[in-house]
Design a protein around this motif. Sequence first.
Motif, PDB file in Angstrom:
ATOM      1  N   ALA A  74      61.916  63.810 -27.705  1.00  0.00           N
ATOM      2  CA  ALA A  74      60.917  63.969 -28.760  1.00  0.00           C
ATOM      3  C   ALA A  74      61.367  64.627 -30.020  1.00  0.00           C
ATOM      4  O   ALA A  74      61.394  66.109 -29.812  1.00  0.00           O
ATOM      5  N   ILE A  75      61.725  63.868 -31.182  1.00  0.00           N
ATOM      6  CA  ILE A  75      62.214  64.602 -32.237  1.00  0.00           C
ATOM      7  C   ILE A  75      61.085  64.265 -33.430  1.00  0.00           C
ATOM      8  O   ILE A  75      60.821  63.028 -33.416  1.00  0.00           O
ATOM      9  N   GLU A  76      60.520  65.070 -34.212  1.00  0.00           N
ATOM     10  CA  GLU A  76      59.843  64.584 -35.328  1.00  0.00           C
ATOM     11  C   GLU A  76      60.229  65.153 -36.739  1.00  0.00           C
ATOM     12  O   GLU A  76      60.621  66.353 -36.505  1.00  0.00           O
ATOM     13  N   ILE A  77      60.421  64.686 -37.779  1.00  0.00           N
ATOM     14  CA  ILE A  77      60.607  65.098 -38.945  1.00  0.00           C
ATOM     15  C   ILE A  77      59.589  64.753 -40.137  1.00  0.00           C
ATOM     16  O   ILE A  77      59.189  63.828 -40.166  1.00  0.00           O
ATOM     17  N   PRO A  78      59.659  65.661 -41.115  1.00  0.00           N
ATOM     18  CA  PRO A  78      59.037  65.210 -42.270  1.00  0.00           C
ATOM     19  C   PRO A  78      59.408  63.890 -43.231  1.00  0.00           C
ATOM     20  O   PRO A  78      60.595  63.972 -43.315  1.00  0.00           O
ATOM     21  N   CYS A  79      58.611  63.123 -43.283  1.00  0.00           N
ATOM     22  CA  CYS A  79      58.980  61.746 -44.054  1.00  0.00           C
ATOM     23  C   CYS A  79      57.847  61.311 -44.961  1.00  0.00           C
ATOM     24  O   CYS A  79      56.575  61.667 -44.803  1.00  0.00           O
ATOM     25  N   ALA A  80      58.120  60.445 -46.157  1.00  0.00           N
ATOM     26  CA  ALA A  80      57.347  59.541 -47.080  1.00  0.00           C
ATOM     27  C   ALA A  80      57.946  58.283 -47.234  1.00  0.00           C
ATOM     28  O   ALA A  80      58.979  58.367 -47.622  1.00  0.00           O
ATOM     29  N   ARG A  81      57.201  57.293 -47.259  1.00  0.00           N
ATOM     30  CA  ARG A  81      57.693  56.004 -47.587  1.00  0.00           C
ATOM     31  C   ARG A  81      57.296  55.497 -48.954  1.00  0.00           C
ATOM     32  O   ARG A  81      57.923  54.799 -49.528  1.00  0.00           O
ATOM     33  N   ASN A  82      56.112  55.838 -49.444  1.00  0.00           N
ATOM     34  CA  ASN A  82      55.593  55.447 -50.856  1.00  0.00           C
ATOM     35  C   ASN A  82      55.648  56.500 -51.675  1.00  0.00           C
ATOM     36  O   ASN A  82      55.386  57.658 -51.446  1.00  0.00           O
ATOM     37  N   PRO A 106      51.785  61.882 -49.268  1.00  0.00           N
ATOM     38  CA  PRO A 106      52.121  63.232 -48.809  1.00  0.00           C
ATOM     39  C   PRO A 106      53.076  62.989 -47.735  1.00  0.00           C
ATOM     40  O   PRO A 106      53.065  62.056 -47.064  1.00  0.00           O
ATOM     41  N   MET A 107      53.709  64.153 -47.447  1.00  0.00           N
ATOM     42  CA  MET A 107      54.719  64.073 -46.354  1.00  0.00           C
ATOM     43  C   MET A 107      54.067  63.937 -44.925  1.00  0.00           C
ATOM     44  O   MET A 107      52.876  64.605 -44.732  1.00  0.00           O
ATOM     45  N   THR A 108      54.482  63.163 -44.071  1.00  0.00           N
ATOM     46  CA  THR A 108      53.717  63.097 -42.731  1.00  0.00           C
ATOM     47  C   THR A 108      54.977  63.355 -41.700  1.00  0.00           C
ATOM     48  O   THR A 108      56.133  63.648 -42.098  1.00  0.00           O
ATOM     49  N   LEU A 109      54.868  63.008 -40.568  1.00  0.00           N
ATOM     50  CA  LEU A 109      55.691  63.168 -39.313  1.00  0.00           C
ATOM     51  C   LEU A 109      56.234  62.068 -38.931  1.00  0.00           C
ATOM     52  O   LEU A 109      55.483  60.937 -38.634  1.00  0.00           O
ATOM     53  N   CYS A 110      57.642  61.682 -38.960  1.00  0.00           N
ATOM     54  CA  CYS A 110      58.203  60.360 -38.266  1.00  0.00           C
ATOM     55  C   CYS A 110      58.993  60.851 -37.136  1.00  0.00           C
ATOM     56  O   CYS A 110      59.596  61.738 -37.050  1.00  0.00           O
ATOM     57  N   ALA A 111      58.757  59.875 -36.149  1.00  0.00           N
ATOM     58  CA  ALA A 111      59.762  60.089 -34.891  1.00  0.00           C
ATOM     59  C   ALA A 111      61.278  59.770 -35.394  1.00  0.00           C
ATOM     60  O   ALA A 111      61.352  58.950 -36.176  1.00  0.00           O
ATOM     61  N   ALA A 112      62.271  60.357 -34.571  1.00  0.00           N
ATOM     62  CA  ALA A 112      63.411  60.187 -35.055  1.00  0.00           C
ATOM     63  C   ALA A 112      64.423  60.487 -33.763  1.00  0.00           C
ATOM     64  O   ALA A 112      63.946  60.964 -32.917  1.00  0.00           O
ATOM     65  N   SER A 113      65.373  59.761 -33.668  1.00  0.00           N
ATOM     66  CA  SER A 113      66.646  59.986 -32.670  1.00  0.00           C
ATOM     67  C   SER A 113      67.855  60.181 -33.275  1.00  0.00           C
ATOM     68  O   SER A 113      68.124  59.747 -34.658  1.00  0.00           O
ATOM     69  N   SER A 158      81.227  67.012 -33.909  1.00  0.00           N
ATOM     70  CA  SER A 158      80.550  68.384 -34.415  1.00  0.00           C
ATOM     71  C   SER A 158      79.768  68.140 -35.829  1.00  0.00           C
ATOM     72  O   SER A 158      79.007  68.966 -36.120  1.00  0.00           O
ATOM     73  N   ASP A 159      80.114  67.485 -36.687  1.00  0.00           N
ATOM     74  CA  ASP A 159      79.680  67.514 -38.217  1.00  0.00           C
ATOM     75  C   ASP A 159      79.504  65.960 -38.354  1.00  0.00           C
ATOM     76  O   ASP A 159      79.312  65.755 -39.686  1.00  0.00           O
ATOM     77  N   LYS A 160      79.443  65.191 -37.525  1.00  0.00           N
ATOM     78  CA  LYS A 160      79.001  63.789 -37.919  1.00  0.00           C
ATOM     79  C   LYS A 160      77.590  63.242 -36.990  1.00  0.00           C
ATOM     80  O   LYS A 160      77.754  63.704 -35.889  1.00  0.00           O
ATOM     81  N   ALA A 161      76.954  62.767 -37.436  1.00  0.00           N
ATOM     82  CA  ALA A 161      75.697  62.211 -36.932  1.00  0.00           C
ATOM     83  C   ALA A 161      74.852  61.148 -37.689  1.00  0.00           C
ATOM     84  O   ALA A 161      75.192  60.894 -38.821  1.00  0.00           O
ATOM     85  N   ASP A 162      74.233  60.157 -37.026  1.00  0.00           N
ATOM     86  CA  ASP A 162      73.383  59.175 -37.588  1.00  0.00           C
ATOM     87  C   ASP A 162      71.990  59.418 -36.959  1.00  0.00           C
ATOM     88  O   ASP A 162      71.846  59.384 -35.604  1.00  0.00           O
ATOM     89  N   VAL A 163      70.880  59.613 -37.798  1.00  0.00           N
ATOM     90  CA  VAL A 163      69.824  60.005 -37.548  1.00  0.00           C
ATOM     91  C   VAL A 163      68.815  58.833 -37.881  1.00  0.00           C
ATOM     92  O   VAL A 163      68.873  58.219 -38.791  1.00  0.00           O
ATOM     93  N   THR A 164      68.218  58.225 -36.890  1.00  0.00           N
ATOM     94  CA  THR A 164      67.411  56.969 -37.150  1.00  0.00           C
ATOM     95  C   THR A 164      65.846  57.468 -37.242  1.00  0.00           C
ATOM     96  O   THR A 164      65.462  57.891 -36.081  1.00  0.00           O
ATOM     97  N   VAL A 165      65.364  56.852 -38.238  1.00  0.00           N
ATOM     98  CA  VAL A 165      63.983  57.486 -38.575  1.00  0.00           C
ATOM     99  C   VAL A 165      63.135  56.157 -38.437  1.00  0.00           C
ATOM    100  O   VAL A 165      63.293  55.213 -39.044  1.00  0.00           O
ATOM    101  N   THR A 166      62.100  56.619 -37.529  1.00  0.00           N
ATOM    102  CA  THR A 166      61.056  55.371 -37.186  1.00  0.00           C
ATOM    103  C   THR A 166      59.865  55.598 -38.298  1.00  0.00           C
ATOM    104  O   THR A 166      59.106  56.632 -38.018  1.00  0.00           O
TER     105      THR A 166
END
Length: 283
Positions: free
Chosen positions: A196-204, A208-215, A221-229
């Motif tokens: 369970a990961i949630e990050i602040p996000c806004a689409r429009n 106001p910023m809300t929380l979106c699920a993320a994986s 060590s310094d590379k990653a892909d964060v998928t925000v739903t």
Amino acid sequence: MLRTTLFALIAAPLLLTVAHAEDGPFISIVTGLAPDDLLNVRAQPSPIGKTEARLANGASVNNLGCIDVDGRQWCKVEAENPKISGWTPARYLNPVNPASPPDPDQADAAAAATNDAGQALGAATVSPAAAPPPALPPDLTARLGGADNAAAPATTPKSAAVIAMQDAYGLALVANEPPSTGENPAQAEASAGGAAIEIPCARNVGQPMTLCAASVEHKGSDKADVTVTWPDGGSRVISFYGGLPAGSDGDSDFRFTREGSLSMIRVGVSERFEITDAVAFGH
């Protein structure tokens, strides 16, 4: 003579409060933001605090004072239209209020004391023909010898042995507490591999910023892909390279700013994301 002294003691806090109220508010202007960017007003003085509102360049706020948090200055600000109250980084405010923000508990106590002083002052100025002189407080009456049954102290002073035992017990509890990592529970769960990961996000625009699920998919060590739903469906992939945001799977312009360990990311003119290093890299 005694009534005059009591009147002066009761009126002093009220007069100090009135003198302080004559000072005008300290006004600061929001400045230094990137084009089309907005300044987050957060519930706590932290880059991961909940976003309460966002301010544009040139907005004016009442600056209640600033404090130092982990080497960075945060200021408590308020505005009336729209109603805003929260914390922003001092580097985006001009000028910066050198005072410390008021302690909410002390402010409530001062307001209660002022109200009590006003009521006592009103009672003290009633005509003698209309009401008898106000009675002395119990502790003052006892000191003047006007009562035989003066109130006893609320609590019995503790002995030195009891105080020393309580201090030793408190130190033992502190020593057994695990060290703080500085992360909030969501970040700690993310760094531990939790699902369970949630990050602040806004689409429009203007949303106001809300929380979106993320994986997160770690690629080093310094590379990653964060998928925000998005809450209403769809997703966005934010790629990190070299410890910094590098791009997204969208066709719109990609840009970001850094505030400590927080990356504030914009995709196009409307999409906004706030991702900490703890979420992206697990450390």
